[in-house]
Write a protein that holds these residues in place. Structure first.
Motif, PDB file in Angstrom:
ATOM      1  N   LYS A 271     111.600  10.528 111.194  1.00  0.00           N
ATOM      2  CA  LYS A 271     112.095   9.408 111.990  1.00  0.00           C
ATOM      3  C   LYS A 271     111.088   8.261 111.964  1.00  0.00           C
ATOM      4  CE  LYS A 271     114.602   7.542 115.447  1.00  0.00           C
ATOM      5  NZ  LYS A 271     116.027   7.178 115.352  1.00  0.00           N
ATOM      6  N   MET A 272     109.822   8.601 112.052  1.00  0.00           N
ATOM      7  CA  MET A 272     108.775   7.582 111.993  1.00  0.00           C
ATOM      8  C   MET A 272     108.805   6.858 110.650  1.00  0.00           C
ATOM      9  SD  MET A 272     105.694   9.769 113.796  1.00  0.00           S
ATOM     10  CE  MET A 272     104.462   8.469 113.780  1.00  0.00           C
ATOM     11  N   LYS A 273     109.055   7.609 109.594  1.00  0.00           N
ATOM     12  CA  LYS A 273     109.121   6.992 108.268  1.00  0.00           C
ATOM     13  C   LYS A 273     110.379   6.129 108.141  1.00  0.00           C
ATOM     14  CE  LYS A 273     107.339   9.071 104.743  1.00  0.00           C
ATOM     15  NZ  LYS A 273     106.011   8.436 104.798  1.00  0.00           N
ATOM     16  N   ASP A 274     111.499   6.612 108.688  1.00  0.00           N
ATOM     17  CA  ASP A 274     112.741   5.837 108.633  1.00  0.00           C
ATOM     18  C   ASP A 274     112.610   4.517 109.384  1.00  0.00           C
ATOM     19  OD1 ASP A 274     113.913   7.824 107.151  1.00  0.00           O
ATOM     20  OD2 ASP A 274     114.906   8.799 108.862  1.00  0.00           O
ATOM     21  N   LEU A 275     111.855   4.547 110.492  1.00  0.00           N
ATOM     22  CA  LEU A 275     111.647   3.335 111.288  1.00  0.00           C
ATOM     23  C   LEU A 275     110.551   2.447 110.702  1.00  0.00           C
ATOM     24  CD1 LEU A 275     111.819   4.882 114.890  1.00  0.00           C
ATOM     25  CD2 LEU A 275     113.562   3.481 113.753  1.00  0.00           C
ATOM     26  N   GLU A 276     109.958   2.919 109.596  1.00  0.00           N
ATOM     27  CA  GLU A 276     108.892   2.202 108.907  1.00  0.00           C
ATOM     28  C   GLU A 276     107.712   1.906 109.852  1.00  0.00           C
ATOM     29  OE1 GLU A 276     110.405  -1.195 106.880  1.00  0.00           O
ATOM     30  OE2 GLU A 276     111.628   0.003 105.506  1.00  0.00           O
ATOM     31  N   LEU A 277     107.412   2.898 110.683  1.00  0.00           N
ATOM     32  CA  LEU A 277     106.251   2.771 111.559  1.00  0.00           C
ATOM     33  C   LEU A 277     104.986   3.113 110.771  1.00  0.00           C
ATOM     34  CD1 LEU A 277     107.640   4.580 114.729  1.00  0.00           C
ATOM     35  CD2 LEU A 277     107.400   2.116 114.379  1.00  0.00           C
ATOM     36  N   PRO A 278     103.877   2.496 111.090  1.00  0.00           N
ATOM     37  CA  PRO A 278     102.621   2.857 110.415  1.00  0.00           C
ATOM     38  C   PRO A 278     102.199   4.251 110.853  1.00  0.00           C
ATOM     39  CG  PRO A 278     102.191   1.351 112.232  1.00  0.00           C
ATOM     40  CD  PRO A 278     103.682   1.436 112.103  1.00  0.00           C
ATOM     41  N   ILE A 279     102.080   5.160 109.905  1.00  0.00           N
ATOM     42  CA  ILE A 279     101.753   6.548 110.239  1.00  0.00           C
ATOM     43  C   ILE A 279     100.264   6.766 110.019  1.00  0.00           C
ATOM     44  CG2 ILE A 279     102.270   8.966 109.772  1.00  0.00           C
ATOM     45  CD1 ILE A 279     104.994   8.136 108.799  1.00  0.00           C
ATOM     46  N   THR A 280      99.569   7.073 111.101  1.00  0.00           N
ATOM     47  CA  THR A 280      98.116   7.231 111.048  1.00  0.00           C
ATOM     48  C   THR A 280      97.754   8.665 110.665  1.00  0.00           C
ATOM     49  OG1 THR A 280      97.990   7.827 113.385  1.00  0.00           O
ATOM     50  CG2 THR A 280      97.836   5.484 112.836  1.00  0.00           C
ATOM     51  N   ILE A 281      96.466   8.870 110.437  1.00  0.00           N
ATOM     52  CA  ILE A 281      95.969  10.195 110.080  1.00  0.00           C
ATOM     53  C   ILE A 281      96.254  11.200 111.192  1.00  0.00           C
ATOM     54  CG2 ILE A 281      93.661   9.685 110.963  1.00  0.00           C
ATOM     55  CD1 ILE A 281      94.628  12.003 108.014  1.00  0.00           C
ATOM     56  N   PHE A 282      96.328  10.728 112.444  1.00  0.00           N
ATOM     57  CA  PHE A 282      96.632  11.634 113.557  1.00  0.00           C
ATOM     58  C   PHE A 282      97.966  12.349 113.317  1.00  0.00           C
ATOM     59  CE2 PHE A 282      98.481  12.788 117.602  1.00  0.00           C
ATOM     60  CZ  PHE A 282      97.422  13.364 118.284  1.00  0.00           C
ATOM     61  N   SER A 283      98.981  11.618 112.926  1.00  0.00           N
ATOM     62  CA  SER A 283     100.302  12.213 112.705  1.00  0.00           C
ATOM     63  C   SER A 283     100.301  13.149 111.503  1.00  0.00           C
ATOM     64  CB  SER A 283     101.350  11.104 112.514  1.00  0.00           C
ATOM     65  OG  SER A 283     101.482  10.337 113.697  1.00  0.00           O
ATOM     66  N   TYR A 284      99.608  12.757 110.434  1.00  0.00           N
ATOM     67  CA  TYR A 284      99.520  13.647 109.276  1.00  0.00           C
ATOM     68  C   TYR A 284      98.803  14.941 109.654  1.00  0.00           C
ATOM     69  CZ  TYR A 284     101.253  10.184 105.955  1.00  0.00           C
ATOM     70  OH  TYR A 284     102.054   9.312 105.262  1.00  0.00           O
ATOM     71  N   ASN A 285      97.782  14.824 110.469  1.00  0.00           N
ATOM     72  CA  ASN A 285      97.068  16.029 110.899  1.00  0.00           C
ATOM     73  C   ASN A 285      97.959  16.944 111.726  1.00  0.00           C
ATOM     74  OD1 ASN A 285      94.692  15.425 109.592  1.00  0.00           O
ATOM     75  ND2 ASN A 285      93.727  14.485 111.376  1.00  0.00           N
ATOM     76  N   GLN A 286      98.832  16.342 112.536  1.00  0.00           N
ATOM     77  CA  GLN A 286      99.764  17.167 113.306  1.00  0.00           C
ATOM     78  C   GLN A 286     100.711  17.933 112.377  1.00  0.00           C
ATOM     79  OE1 GLN A 286      99.328  17.641 116.629  1.00  0.00           O
ATOM     80  NE2 GLN A 286      97.550  16.409 116.072  1.00  0.00           N
ATOM     81  N   LEU A 287     101.158  17.269 111.324  1.00  0.00           N
ATOM     82  CA  LEU A 287     102.036  17.932 110.362  1.00  0.00           C
ATOM     83  C   LEU A 287     101.279  19.043 109.630  1.00  0.00           C
ATOM     84  CD1 LEU A 287     105.002  17.510 109.584  1.00  0.00           C
ATOM     85  CD2 LEU A 287     104.231  16.155 107.626  1.00  0.00           C
ATOM     86  N   LEU A 288     100.041  18.778 109.279  1.00  0.00           N
ATOM     87  CA  LEU A 288      99.212  19.810 108.649  1.00  0.00           C
ATOM     88  C   LEU A 288      99.011  21.003 109.585  1.00  0.00           C
ATOM     89  CD1 LEU A 288      96.448  17.632 106.931  1.00  0.00           C
ATOM     90  CD2 LEU A 288      98.118  19.082 105.762  1.00  0.00           C
TER      91      LEU A 288
END
Length: 613
Positions: A271-288
């Motif tokens: 959803k964040m990507k669809d909304l073209e929001l800037p995705i920080t390392i914090f969000s990637y770390n959560q996915l990891l």
């Protein structure tokens, strides 16, 4: 980044996929650059029509984790640079824990005294803490000591926070931003999320503050913790569009990770990507972190996406990857990631060193563990005293009584609580119960009132050594001191009775604990009883524990099914419909589960059965 991805995805490494291109075949419209540690958004030179997406898979691992859940952006929590002030963002509980796994976070144990608010589904942080500081975290000035408003809120537990605040205003007392911020911070720190939510609601309803994005994110986080993800999603729709940015969605993502909801977590990320929001390392770390727990094959996909989006790994990223390798007993891979980290100019801190040392011990590489321990000490205990709380249990797991004695003699001149807890654990591992008791006695004399985490540490030592009588005496002492008895204590007490062979008594304690509305027992409390029943081939009681875990709100995981099926295996009884039950919970039979199912398949055909047909 390429070296890191290769380190995380060797062809022969168990648990990781070799094909990483399936999720990241397109270049994103947004890339990141880092300037002085801050993430900024720039336009991609090669925009494409579709952004890379992740897809949920039901390939869920056999680990289950409980969270000490912090707020993703700490909005409203008024962060502090002090370790004493900030709780860790996330913590996971391995099942079952080994004796030396808590070496990384003995200073982050939460006590039952801190857990007394309705609505918080998780009460334990005994094991490895996956900590992350949000790079966008706002630091607001505040007093370290709790404010008068906070004291007024917690001193009236039977009264709603709204009533306390109404009375506060009616009496003409100050209620400025500082007072509100201080109360909110300390309510969060003590995990009183229900009361913090009431405070937030009152502040907005009474227009005591103009809400910005972080205030809305703070409310969202509290709603997710107290009322669940669905209510949190409903609340997002009410947030003004101008404030519905990246902080809002990463807060929701962090809460999805906290409750191990893989499907919803992936949906929020996309959803964040669809909304073209800037995705920080914090969000990637959560996915990891989510895939580390449930689907390690996708970790390489996330790293590839980070590379394509030009998002650089943080220290927390390396912590996740190093611990993942260590858990999989891929020590060479773990070392390679550590070298990659150093090559990127990030030196391993004491916690990373403790994680690596723990995995060296588990892998039987005692000499390498000792080398790391010497590096942690740095040749000067006065300058590296903080390392003692990690080193003590590690030396205990290595059987180094002389080193434990040396470190403890240094610490006990002016002891700290965290060091005392670590020393009790270390002496317990060395089977030196008198020394563990002596440390506890020193704690009792030095500090006026101990919390349940301190009692539970010694209680677990008694449980590990089947010292039921001493454990009972300690529980009585704990009750007489007025210490709150909750999930941590229940867990230690249940283990105490299980190890003493009194499974039925442990089951009874667990059942009574589960009936208390404010707090629920830990996942490990259910598992240790269930595993004992499974070992005895007691299908009825194993199924009962499986059902009670569902009632408590714990989603089914492979570990639970493995334990349940083992009960059928040990009973030498057929197991009907188990594959369908796995499928209904979104799980699939991995290699270990498939081998178990083959043993209890009532319809399997053999050479003899074919001859008789």
């Amino acid at each position: 980044m390429l070296a890191l991805r290769r380190a995380c995805n060797p062809l022969k490494f168990r648990g990781f996929s070799g094909g990483t291109s399936r999720a990241c075949c397109a270049k994103s419209e947004i890339v990141f650059s880092y300037v002085e540690g801050k993430a900024t958004v720039v336009e991609s030179p090669q925009p494409v029509s579709e952004r890379p997406r992740f897809y949920h898979s039901t390939n869920i691992g056999s680990k289950f984790y409980l969270e000490k859940r912090g707020f993703a952006s700490q909005a409203g929590a008024e962060g502090s640079e002090s370790d004493d002030d900030l709780e860790d963002e996330f913590s996971e509980l391995e099942t079952p824990p080994s004796a030396n796994e808590s070496v990384v976070n003995v200073d982050q144990l939460i006590s039952d005294d801190d857990i007394n608010d309705i609505g918080e589904p998780s009460q334990n942080a005994l094991e490895l803490s996956d900590n992350e500081t949000d790079p966008a975290e706002k630091k607001l000035p505040r007093k370290k000591a709790p404010s008068e408003l906070f004291k007024a809120i917690i001193s009236a537990p039977g009264v709603s926070v709204h009533s306390v605040l109404d009375k506060w205003v009616a009496e003409g007392k100050d209620l400025d931003q500082f007072e509100i911020s201080n109360a909110m911070f300390h309510l969060r720190k003590r995990r009183l999320f229900g009361r913090a939510l009431q405070l937030s609601e009152w502040v907005e309803a009474n227009k005591r503050k103009d809400f910005d994005e972080r205030d809305y994110a703070s409310r969202l986080d509290l709603i997710a913790k107290v009322r669940g993800l669905h209510k949190a999603e409903v609340y997002i729709e009410k947030i003004p569009k101008s404030f519905k940015g990246e902080v809002i969605y990463r807060t929701l993502l962090a809460n999805c990770v906290a409750v191990n909801n893989v499907k919803k977590g992936v949906e929020v990320f996309n959803k964040m990507k669809d909304l073209e929001l800037p995705i920080t390392i914090f969000s990637y770390n959560q996915l990891l972190l989510l895939y580390k727990r449930h689907d390690k094959k996708k970790i390489a996909d996330v790293l590839l996406l980070m590379e394509k989006e030009n998002v650089k790994p943080s220290l927390f990223t390396y912590i996740l990857l190093i611990d993942t390798k260590g858990q999989s007993n891929d020590i060479a891979g773990m070392d390679q990631i550590a070298e990659t980290m150093k090559a990127e100019g990030i030196e391993p801190d004491i916690k990373i060193q403790a994680i690596m040392a723990r995995h060296y011990v588990s892998g039987g590489l005692k000499e390498k563990a000792e080398i790391v321990l010497k590096e942690m000490e740095g040749g000067n205990l006065d300058e590296h005293r903080w390392a003692c709380q990690f080193m003590l249990p590690l030396y205990g797991s290595l059987g180094k009584a002389d080193e434990v004695s040396r470190l403890w003699n240094f610490c006990k001149k002016s002891p700290r609580l965290d060091e005392c807890v670590a020393a009790i654990e270390a002496w317990g591992q060395l089977k030196n119960i008198p020394e563990a008791e002596a440390v506890f006695e020193l704690m009792s004399k030095t500090w006026k009132k101990l919390s349940s985490k301190h009692y539970s540490t010694l209680l677990k030592v008694y449980a590990n050594h089947k010292m039921l009588s001493k454990g009972k005496d300690l529980i009585k002492q704990m009750g007489d001191s007025g210490c709150r008895i909750g999930p941590l204590t229940w867990d230690a007490l249940i283990k105490l009775y299980v190890e003493a062979g009194e499974v039925e008594k442990a089951d009874s304690i667990l059942n009574k604990a589960a009936q208390q509305n404010q707090m629920k027992p830990m996942f490990s409390s259910y598992m240790i009883v269930m595993e004992k029943y499974a070992k005895k081939g007691d299908i009825h009681n194993a199924e009962k524990m499986f059902h009670r875990m569902r009632q408590a709100g714990y989603q089914a995981r492979s570990k639970q099914f493995q334990t349940l099926i083992q009960a059928y295996v040990n009973a030498k009884a057929p197991c009907y419909g188990m594959r369908e039950r796995l499928k209904a919970d979104g799980l699939f039979a991995n290699k270990a589960v498939a081998a178990q199912l083959a043993q209890v398949d009532a319809f399997k055909r053999t050479v003899v059965s074919d001859l008789l047909d």
